[in-house]
Motif scaffolding. Structure first.
Motif, PDB file in Angstrom:
ATOM      1  N   ASP A   1       0.758  -1.305  -0.064  1.00  0.00           N
ATOM      2  CA  ASP A   1       0.013   0.221   0.000  1.00  0.00           C
ATOM      3  C   ASP A   1       0.919   1.214  -0.045  1.00  0.00           C
ATOM      4  O   ASP A   1       1.305   1.606   0.967  1.00  0.00           O
ATOM      5  CB  ASP A   1      -0.810  -0.053   1.122  1.00  0.00           C
ATOM      6  CG  ASP A   1      -2.046   0.909   1.092  1.00  0.00           C
ATOM      7  OD1 ASP A   1      -1.754   1.829   0.341  1.00  0.00           O
ATOM      8  OD2 ASP A   1      -3.010   1.018   2.059  1.00  0.00           O
TER       9      ASP A   1
ATOM     10  N   GLN B   1      -1.134  -8.210  -3.034  1.00  0.00           N
ATOM     11  CA  GLN B   1      -2.348  -7.290  -3.206  1.00  0.00           C
ATOM     12  C   GLN B   1      -1.523  -5.880  -3.599  1.00  0.00           C
ATOM     13  O   GLN B   1      -0.665  -5.540  -2.485  1.00  0.00           O
ATOM     14  CB  GLN B   1      -3.273  -7.079  -2.058  1.00  0.00           C
ATOM     15  CG  GLN B   1      -4.557  -6.139  -2.343  1.00  0.00           C
ATOM     16  CD  GLN B   1      -5.363  -6.266  -1.036  1.00  0.00           C
ATOM     17  OE1 GLN B   1      -5.390  -7.180  -0.201  1.00  0.00           O
ATOM     18  NE2 GLN B   1      -6.442  -5.504  -1.021  1.00  0.00           N
TER      19      GLN B   1
ATOM     20  N   ARG C   1      -1.848  -1.897  -3.861  1.00  0.00           N
ATOM     21  CA  ARG C   1      -2.673  -0.589  -3.674  1.00  0.00           C
ATOM     22  C   ARG C   1      -1.684   0.542  -4.408  1.00  0.00           C
ATOM     23  O   ARG C   1      -1.095   1.213  -3.212  1.00  0.00           O
ATOM     24  CB  ARG C   1      -3.411  -0.465  -2.382  1.00  0.00           C
ATOM     25  CG  ARG C   1      -4.303  -1.451  -1.848  1.00  0.00           C
ATOM     26  CD  ARG C   1      -5.214  -1.133  -0.752  1.00  0.00           C
ATOM     27  NE  ARG C   1      -5.912  -2.184  -0.166  1.00  0.00           N
ATOM     28  CZ  ARG C   1      -6.137  -2.305   1.102  1.00  0.00           C
ATOM     29  NH1 ARG C   1      -5.801  -1.533   2.005  1.00  0.00           N
ATOM     30  NH2 ARG C   1      -7.107  -3.273   1.462  1.00  0.00           N
ATOM     31  N   THR C   2      -1.405   0.878  -5.271  1.00  0.00           N
ATOM     32  CA  THR C   2      -0.488   1.625  -5.673  1.00  0.00           C
ATOM     33  C   THR C   2      -0.983   2.547  -6.990  1.00  0.00           C
ATOM     34  O   THR C   2      -0.780   2.366  -8.117  1.00  0.00           O
ATOM     35  CB  THR C   2       0.670   0.844  -6.495  1.00  0.00           C
ATOM     36  OG1 THR C   2       0.158  -0.120  -7.317  1.00  0.00           O
ATOM     37  CG2 THR C   2       1.436  -0.096  -5.185  1.00  0.00           C
ATOM     38  N   PRO C   3      -1.812   3.644  -6.435  1.00  0.00           N
ATOM     39  CA  PRO C   3      -2.394   4.184  -7.629  1.00  0.00           C
ATOM     40  C   PRO C   3      -1.414   5.294  -8.354  1.00  0.00           C
ATOM     41  O   PRO C   3      -1.829   5.633  -9.543  1.00  0.00           O
ATOM     42  CB  PRO C   3      -2.992   5.565  -6.586  1.00  0.00           C
ATOM     43  CG  PRO C   3      -2.304   5.532  -5.464  1.00  0.00           C
ATOM     44  CD  PRO C   3      -1.828   4.234  -5.202  1.00  0.00           C
TER      45      PRO C   3
ATOM     46  N   SER D   1      -4.584  -2.559  -7.986  1.00  0.00           N
ATOM     47  CA  SER D   1      -5.306  -1.342  -8.020  1.00  0.00           C
ATOM     48  C   SER D   1      -4.396  -0.429  -8.317  1.00  0.00           C
ATOM     49  O   SER D   1      -3.727   0.312  -7.337  1.00  0.00           O
ATOM     50  CB  SER D   1      -6.161  -1.045  -6.348  1.00  0.00           C
ATOM     51  OG  SER D   1      -6.602   0.086  -6.634  1.00  0.00           O
TER      52      SER D   1
END
Length: 387
Positions: A267, A286, A288-290, A309
Motif C-alpha cells: 500500500d 495485493q 494498492r499503488t495509485p 489497484s
C-alpha cells in the motif's frame, strides 16, 4: 604563431612530511583533495593517505563517501584472522569519521563476503558468523544514527550446516544466521536510498520504522522471519515510506507463509516502479499503488492470486508459469511482456493460464512481447556408413 608546449612533473608528497621537489598535489585546496579521496573504490586506500604527511593526516575523515569491500580475492582477507581484521578496520574507520561532525557522511557502502569455500578458508567459517552478524547490525545502526543519505550493505554469510534432525527452518538457521532489526533505530529522516543484500540471513524486521525521505529501496537475498509478510508490507507502505518511488524485492523468502496467511499488501501511494524477482513462498499479492507505472514480476512460481489497484500502470512484465487469478482493472497497460510454455504443467494444469488471463485483462495494449519456452527435444541421429 606557433604554440610552445610546456610540461611540468608532479612529485607526490613523501611519507613523514619530508621535502624534496615541488608538491603540487598538496597545494590543492582541502575541498578538492577530499573530493579526490571520495572517488577511491575502497576506503582503505583513502585511510592510508594519512601516512603521507601532516598535510594529509585528517583529510580522509572529511569525505562524504565511504566504501568498504572485503574482496575475497585479496590474500590478506583469506589469511587467518583476515575477516576479523576487516571488521576491526571498518569499526575503527567509522569511529574516526564520526568524530568529524562536518561535513556529514552522505553515502556508506559495505560489502562483507564470508561465503568462501571450505578449502579456501583458514578457519571454520561457521565460527565467524555470530561476530559478523553483530558487526552487520552495528554498521546498520551507525548508518541510521548518523543519518546517511545512501546506504548500500551487502553481506554473504556461509550457508548453515545441514541438520538431518532439523524439524523446521529455525533449526536450519540455528540462531547464528539470524539478524534482527527490532532493537535498532531503524528509522531515518534523511535516508534516500537503501539497498540491503543479506545472503544466507534470516532477517527479523522491526515492528516500527519511519523513512520520511526514502525514495529507492532494495531488499535482496534474505529470508524474512515469522510475521514477515505483515512487517514487510508495513515497511514499504506509505505510513513508513511516504516518498518511496522504486521498490525491488529480489530473492526473498517469507518464513511460515501458509494458505491462510493474509496477502502481502503493498500500500504505497507514491510508488512508481515495483520489481519482484525470485520471491519464494509468495502466494497472494495485493497492490494498492495509485501512482504505479512499471510492474515487473519474474520467478514467483508460488504466486496464486494477484489483486491490483493501479489505475496508472503502463508497463507490465509478468513472467509466470502457473495458473494465476487476477483481480483488478489493467486497461491502462500499454506495454505487456508475457511468457508462454509449449508443455503442460504438473497434474495436467495449463501453465499458460496466468499469462492468458493477464493478456485478457490488458485490453488496450499497444506493444506485446511474448517469449515461448520450448523444452529441449532429443533427436536420434542415424549415421550411414559406406561399406
Amino acid at each position: 604563431m606557433g604554440v610552445r608546449s610546456r610540461s611540468k612533473s608532479i612529485t607526490l608528497p613523501r611519507a613523514g612530511g619530508g621535502g624534496g621537489g615541488a608538491d603540487l598535489i598538496s597545494e590543492l585546496s582541502d575541498d578538492l583533495l577530499v573530493r579526490v579521496l571520495e572517488v577511491l573504490p575502497d576506503a582503505r586506500d583513502a585511510v592510508r593517505t594519512h601516512a603521507l604527511s601532516r598535510r594529509w593526516r585528517a583529510l580522509w575523515t572529511r569525505v562524504a563517501v565511504l566504501r568498504f569491500d572485503s574482496d575475497t580475492r585479496r590474500r590478506e582477507f583469506r589469511e587467518p584472522g583476515g575477516p576479523g581484521r576487516f571488521v576491526a578496520f571498518v569499526d575503527h574507520a567509522l569511529a574516526l569519521r564520526a568524530a568529524e561532525k562536518e561535513p556529514a557522511l552522505e553515502h556508506l557502502e559495505i560489502s562483507f563476503d564470508l561465503s568462501v569455500h571450505e578449502e579456501e578458508a583458514s578457519s571454520d567459517p561457521e565460527q565467524l558468523v555470530p561476530p559478523s552478524t553483530e558487526a552487520a547490525q552495528r554498521w546498520i545502526r551507525y548508518a541510521m544514527q548518523h543519518e546517511v543519505k545512501s546506504l548500500t550493505f551487502k553481506v554473504d554469510l556461509p550457508l548453515p550446516l545441514f541438520n538431518d534432525e532439523a524439524d523446521d527452518d529455525d533449526d536450519f538457521y540455528s540462531g547464528n544466521n539470524v539478524m534482527t532489526l527490532d532493537d535498532l533505530p531503524f528509522s531515518s529522516a534523511k535516508l534516500e536510498t537503501m539497498r540491503l543484500n543479506l545472503s544466507a540471513v534470516r532477517l527479523r524486521l522491526p515492528s516500527t520504522a519511519a523513512f520520511a525521505s526514502l525514495t529507492d529501496l532494495s531488499l535482496e537475498n534474505m529470508e524474512v522471519g515469522a510475521g514477515g509478510g505483515r512487517l514487510l508490507g508495513r515497511l514499504v507502505s506509505s505510513a513508513c515510506c511516504p516518498r518511496l518511488h522504486r521498490l525491488r524485492l529480489v530473492g526473498l523468502e517469507l518464513a511460515e507463509m501458509e494458505e491462510e496467511e493474509p496477502p502481502l499488501l503493498i500500500d504505497a501511494g507514491a510508488l512508481l516502479e515495483l520489481l519482484l524477482l525470485e520471491f519464494d513462498e509468495l502466494l497472494f499479492l495485493q497492490l494498492r499503488t495509485p501512482s504505479l507505472r512499471v510492474l515487473h514480476v519474474k520467478g514467483c512460481y508460488e504466486l496464486e492470486e494477484l489483486t491490483v489497484s493501479a489505475p496508472r500502470l503502463e508497463d507490465v512484465k509478468f513472467l509466470v508459469r502457473q495458473p494465476l487469478h487476477i483481480d483488478g482493472d489493467l486497461s491502462s497497460v500499454a506495454r505487456l511482456e508475457i511468457e508462454l510454455s509449449s508443455s503442460q504443467g504438473y497434474l495436467g494444469d495449463d501453465r499458460n493460464d496466468g499469462s492468458i488471463r493477464l493478456l485478457e485483462c490488458c485490453s488496450l495494449i499497444r506493444c506485446l512481447e511474448v517469449s515461448v519456452d520450448v523444452p529441449e527435444v532429443c533427436h536420434l541421429s542415424t549415421h550411414l556408413i559406406d561399406r
